[in-house]
Motif scaffolding. Sequence first.
Motif, mmCIF file in Angstrom:
data_model
loop_
_atom_site.group_PDB
_atom_site.id
_atom_site.type_symbol
_atom_site.label_atom_id
_atom_site.label_comp_id
_atom_site.label_asym_id
_atom_site.label_seq_id
_atom_site.Cartn_x
_atom_site.Cartn_y
_atom_site.Cartn_z
ATOM 1 N N VAL A 109 0.849 -1.184 0.000
ATOM 2 C CA VAL A 109 0.000 0.000 0.000
ATOM 3 C C VAL A 109 0.890 1.242 0.000
ATOM 4 N N ASP A 110 0.490 2.263 -0.771
ATOM 5 C CA ASP A 110 1.229 3.530 -0.759
ATOM 6 C C ASP A 110 1.357 4.017 0.692
ATOM 7 N N TRP B 139 -1.319 5.836 2.536
ATOM 8 C CA TRP B 139 -2.596 5.173 2.782
ATOM 9 C C TRP B 139 -2.556 4.159 3.919
ATOM 10 N N LEU C 171 -6.328 2.702 6.194
ATOM 11 C CA LEU C 171 -7.036 1.453 5.916
ATOM 12 C C LEU C 171 -7.452 0.778 7.214
ATOM 13 N N ARG D 216 3.508 -1.936 5.040
ATOM 14 C CA ARG D 216 2.783 -1.648 3.797
ATOM 15 C C ARG D 216 2.070 -2.841 3.181
ATOM 16 N N ARG E 228 -0.451 -5.704 2.356
ATOM 17 C CA ARG E 228 -1.838 -6.091 2.626
ATOM 18 C C ARG E 228 -2.250 -7.150 1.617
ATOM 19 N N THR F 224 -5.148 -7.966 -0.814
ATOM 20 C CA THR F 224 -6.192 -7.138 -1.415
ATOM 21 C C THR F 224 -7.579 -7.771 -1.318
ATOM 22 N N LEU G 60 -6.981 5.408 -3.439
ATOM 23 C CA LEU G 60 -6.003 4.428 -2.934
ATOM 24 C C LEU G 60 -4.999 4.042 -4.022
ATOM 25 N N VAL H 210 -1.930 1.227 -4.765
ATOM 26 C CA VAL H 210 -1.249 0.007 -4.321
ATOM 27 C C VAL H 210 -0.224 -0.408 -5.373
#
Length: 107
Positions: free
Chosen positions: A53-54, A57, A61, A82, A84, A86, A98, A100
């Motif tokens: 994830v950026d 962000w 989340l 970072r 995750r 999805t 968002l 990613v």
Amino acid sequence: MAKITYIEHNGTQHVVEVANGLTVMEGARDNNIPGIEADCGGACACSTCHVYVDPAWVSKLPAKDDMEEDMLDFAYQPDPERSRLTCQLKITDALDGLVVQMPEKQI
Ligand code: FES
């Protein structure tokens, strides 16, 4: 509805609108975006829907549950902050924008 930016490992960007209620994984699958394999179909049982994830962000989340946390151990080069899965990220209006990034490979 949320606009999601998926960035392949080679830098190719895909910006798509994904409907609320779907997952970030389903948004990639339905738009034929490469880099997210999702072998288990979203059951949190394979880790092949892993992304980074950026950084902007990460804190916005919903937190990972234990199952996602455990399954991320099997992902390729997971990042403690970072990474995750999805299939565990449900689209809401709050996810609009968002970004990613897909890993070099899935497992
Ligand atoms: S699709 Fe298998 S863990 Fe997400």
